[in-house]
Design a protein around this motif. Sequence first.
Motif, PDB file in Angstrom:
ATOM      1  N   TYR A 104       8.442   3.324  -2.662  1.00 25.55           N
ATOM      2  CA  TYR A 104       8.135   2.329  -3.571  1.00 25.55           C
ATOM      3  C   TYR A 104       7.686   3.281  -4.696  1.00 25.55           C
ATOM      4  N   GLY A 153       5.011   4.111  -8.130  1.00 24.24           N
ATOM      5  CA  GLY A 153       3.621   3.993  -8.308  1.00 24.24           C
ATOM      6  C   GLY A 153       3.228   4.584  -9.682  1.00 24.24           C
ATOM      7  N   LYS A 154       2.131   4.368 -10.188  1.00 22.19           N
ATOM      8  CA  LYS A 154       1.687   5.397 -11.475  1.00 22.19           C
ATOM      9  C   LYS A 154       1.381   6.699 -11.053  1.00 22.19           C
ATOM     10  N   LEU A 189       6.164   5.302 -14.218  1.00 19.57           N
ATOM     11  CA  LEU A 189       6.143   4.957 -12.934  1.00 19.57           C
ATOM     12  C   LEU A 189       7.028   6.036 -12.199  1.00 19.57           C
ATOM     13  N   LYS A 202       7.136   7.178  -5.236  1.00 25.21           N
ATOM     14  CA  LYS A 202       5.941   7.811  -4.407  1.00 25.21           C
ATOM     15  C   LYS A 202       6.524   8.234  -3.148  1.00 25.21           C
ATOM     16  N   PHE A 225       5.429  -3.263  -6.245  1.00 26.91           N
ATOM     17  CA  PHE A 225       4.792  -1.845  -6.833  1.00 26.91           C
ATOM     18  C   PHE A 225       5.667  -1.912  -8.177  1.00 26.91           C
ATOM     19  N   GLY A 237       3.393  -1.559 -10.994  1.00 27.14           N
ATOM     20  CA  GLY A 237       2.085  -0.883 -10.506  1.00 27.14           C
ATOM     21  C   GLY A 237       1.537  -2.040  -9.602  1.00 27.14           C
ATOM     22  N   TRP A 257      -2.347  -4.589  -2.684  1.00 27.42           N
ATOM     23  CA  TRP A 257      -2.366  -3.355  -1.871  1.00 27.42           C
ATOM     24  C   TRP A 257      -3.457  -3.394  -0.787  1.00 27.42           C
TER      25      TRP A 257
END
Lengths: 946, 370
Positions: free
Chosen positions: A295, A297-298, A319, A322, A445, A448, A454
């Motif tokens: 996925y 993510g920031k 992004l 991850k 995701f 974000g 989450w």
Amino acid sequence: MLKKIFERQNVIGIIIIVIVVVLITRLANLTIINGEYYSEKAINNRIKKISEVAKRGEIFDRNGELLAGNIPAFTIQFMGDGLNSETFNQVAIKAIDLLDSNGENHIELPIVYNGGNIEYSYDLDILEWLSSNGYNGYVSASTVFNNIRIREQISDELNHYEAQNFMLLKGIKLPISVKTMKYINEMHKENFLKSYGLDINTSAKEALEYLRNIKSYGIDESFSDENAIKILTIRNAIKEKGYLAYDPIKMADNVSQKTAVLIEEMGMDLPGVNIAIEPIRYYPNNKLASHILGYLGKISSVREVEYYINNLDYKRNDLIGKTGIEGEFEEVLKGDDGYRYIEVDAYGRFVREVGDSYDMLESLSPKSGNDVRLTLDIELQRVAEDSLEKWINAINNGGTYEDEWGNVTYDVFDNAETGAVAVVDVKTGEVLTIASYPSYNPNLFSTGISIVDWNSLSPENARNPLAPRPLYNIATLTAVQPGSVFKMITGIAAVEQGLDPDRKIYSDGYIEIGNNSFGCWLWNDYHAKHGPTDLYKALEVSCNYYFFNLAMGMDYKNNRSLGIDMNAATLIDYAKMFGLNEATGIEVSEAVRGVPDEEKKSNAVLWGLRIKLSEIIDEYFPAFIDDDKKQDTIKEILSWAEDKPSRTSIINKLIELGAYDDFYFIAELADIIKYDYFNRIGWFEGDTLNMAIGQGDHMYTPIQVARYIMAIANDGYLYDLSLVKSADEKQYIKNIDTEPLFEDSDTLDAIRQGMYQVAQGTQGTARRYFAEFPVDIGAKTGTAEKEGKIPPVDEEEYLINNLPLIDPKIDISDLDLKTEEILITRNEELASFEKEKNDTDDLERIEKLTNKIEYLITSGYLNRESAMREAIKELSDLELNDTIINQYREEYNSYAWFAGFAPYDDPEIAVVVFLPQGGHGGYAAPIARDIFAHYLKLEKGEDSDK
Amino acid sequence: MINKKLVKNIDYSLLVLVIVIFIIGVLVISSATNSQIMGLTKQVKMQVVAFILGFIIMLFVMYFDYSTYGDFYKVIYVISILLLLLVYVPGLGVVRNNARSWIDLGVIDIQTSEIAKIGFIIFYAKYLESKVGHLDNIKDLIIPILVASPFILLLLKQPDLGSALVFVTIAIVMLFYAGLNYKIIGIGLLSLIPIIPLSLRFLKPHQLLRIEAFMNPNNPDLPGYYHVMQSKITIGSGELLGKGLFKGVYHRYDYLPVQETDFIFAVAGEELGFVGGTIIILLYGILLLKLLYLASKAKDSFGSLVIIGVLAMFFFQIVENIGMTMGLMPVTGVTLPFLSYGGSSIITSMMAIGLVVNVYMRRKRSSFLL
């Protein structure tokens, strides 16, 4: 002359000439002297550089099916540098109100209006996270981190970074920066305050007051705090951009079409607000293969900032991948962002595209990221995931299930909630499927993930290591005992050492070594024996006794040697030969725990002692001043293990170390240390026997087991596994020079014959699942026990419900009273520490007391359940300890393993199914059956070749 | 019938000068209103129509001997003040840009102070005619100040600071030309020191802010800053030769406020550059000097003072408007004669030119007829 000059007319004439000269001079100043400056300004104001996000590379399966692509999404942008503050403020308020009323997420100021109070959202997030993780009130990041390290049994050997990585892989994401040991949000807050030159201890109210009064923002008294926050949200976002301030800021991502249209329509009222269309990541198959794909993510951790922003020029808001392929192939998939120029009007509204080389401004087209093609077969993946879910639910509920390949009957194992599958093409080492259940939807995701989403992906009972963690890839990260699936290794080792697989050895039910009995499952369950057993039958019926014999090279029944050289080291060598001590080569994260050995075993024993000691040591030692001191004491005790000290010597050492000076009392503790732990350190015959049948300290992941089964199926080619066919326009070619493990195929022929009988033999442990299956396969089931008990979700409920069992004499109302009493005492105790802290000037003392208070609170000293546990011990006349109190906790169900390959004649795929609490190895078989059937394109009614 | 001799006496070079400036103005206005894309815009057409109308009115003004206007100077005084009061007539007076300076005639809005300026010039010239050479002490000044003050107060009330300052300038310059004693001028300049802060109290807050902005040109928080900055960027980016007529970009898309009226000079600066801008300034310089010369040729003080009044009016408007676009003067709504878009402005300017021509063509005492 003078008079003439002072003639009225002349004076006026001179004034006119002077003024003309002044005006022309000024004009020259603007156009000639400063002309270039103003020209540049005119361009900068009119022409804006817009970055163009490169399309992220796509991910395909082996057949070119799209697994991860991009779809356009509406983004709300704001370009406000041409607006005067009055308009700016109106637009900011209007735009944010509009987004709010349409339920869209948007950027926020870290200062929020929280029920009348002005607070930092950073602080609120930390508190919310703490409370959802069972902490009441604020505790420091390092305490939380260490608590979780211990809870998750993360080895001391690992440094903080490694420990954090481990947690991440387990799906535990702590909002803590390991480098600074602060909450990430704490650091964000400090940076936020620093960026305005404010002290890091400035209160939210003061900070807001300061921001409101920045003159150029033009936020006068007439704005409410709430509206001021809206304006400052935008101001702050612009400020964060720093020298990129001319770039539009992103107010909201991925808004609905309805909102986009609404904003478009209000264009005139919202100068500076634009709609942009940006690609966002899209996973057309939703949950399918989510663990492999990973996925986005920031960029959040200090390391990521360092690597991506500082080294690779990523932008703050980018992004990044991850986990999974998205993470491992981030730089391949990313591509290069480009930019173009547009002309805007004074209100920052788009006017037109600026063509190439206008005013010498050249645009740069973004370069799409490269595609990645996986070895996965998404259709097979789908079958595996559907099948996992279906049969795990079935095990959870029990009963008989009709199925086209034969009905299945399950007893109930209601902890069966998770599972994993790995399928490997045995001819190439390509991974066709890696499935883990439960899974998650990586689309969550793509812009974000929200906190709510989450949290929904976090385990309900975090204290239970086997609780479902949707983000966790069980297939590559959960390493546990393989049980009987290991028996092929023992068999291979023995045959290679000279055992005749046809030789029948008598299996006598159980072996006694010292006080311990090592039984075959048939003996343990039915008090029966397998009798004369050859290798094929031993595999078919999964006879423990036979493999005990092989492991020691002994015929235990007749107490004579088998004439082959076998011992623990041989087994370990063969396990290593089949890759069980190394990474499989797949291109995503995998855990490697590996084969057992003496050191690992003693470490495990010492780990157990450590947990035990932290539970009970307080009874034997006067109160420790702080957690560090306690941990030091425990470490000291553990360090004695090497010397194998006598009981008396342990007692003396304990007293020396500061335990209560009462020989008989301390002897209790010494006995536990010596007999329950120290004496178990070392390698014993029993350990070898356990190892032979896949119990003990083996720790293998399903993907490792799949690779080992592959090598059995393909005549010993232990290929590196691969998950990626091509990436970055390069083919991934592995295994061109893999040599077979053995010179001839006799040994593996024999093993495969045994595995054939597991599925097709009259007594085969998997026969009931494959009797009606049209194609012959090789298989092996395995069941391994998970030690320990499941920590209950609600500890207090457990204690109350089980009170009659723990001690029937305790009255529930007495218990309540006593619990309250203890809670009051404990609270007063802590209060006295707090008081002492305030009274003393000794800084060291203050720090120690602070740590002590924090430690006690976070370890649950003030929780009701902890007090109740203490109350039970005090009220009872029985000698209660935690082990006794905990004995009514639920047991873990056994690990269920199934390993197989098909077709038997010419194996094409190896399949491994692992159900962490599946109960019986066989229970995993129907899942493998579904996968074989799909891969071999079997239809019901097709006649078997049996 | 106009006497042929009179026609012969007209100063045609003045008219040519005006027409040249006007033509430059029309071109710049058409660029400012995007005529290169939109075709002839409404503004361009209106401007030409206003000029033609202004030209006819000019001829009309020229037709009657200016001394006749002098005979009616008291009537003109009253009418001019009434014109300024007209904006308070309900249904007629309208507020534009926060100022009650306009009357709505249905087809067209008229800024009455524009016409009142002409009236004031005629009145004041006639009034001062008898005072020429007798303005030696402060007492002599009281009445001249008193008669001028209703205009100024009414304009400050609207509020229209720019126009008020036009009247002040006209009055001062005419007084000066009429021979105001230098001593009094000295005293007057000294007395400005206490008067300026005092007069600031009569200004509206937004006017004060503009002046504050002017005094602090680099403070972006003050309201005028943005306009002036944009105007300076527009002009400065023209550099030496300009971007070429119709090729200016920065004055478009709302960067430059009221570009076709108040900030027309900035548009000219961007498109025509330093060279073009200088030519325009020089044309205005020549126009003013020409007026000064014509004033000296009038057959009587009344005529001279009328021309000086017109000169003062143009002078102030030119200096204020061009100065404002280059950040030398505070921002007001004063237009640039013959160049800015706007009917009232064009017609008033043409009326003023009509008066000047009128005086000049009747400069010979021997002339008879009318």
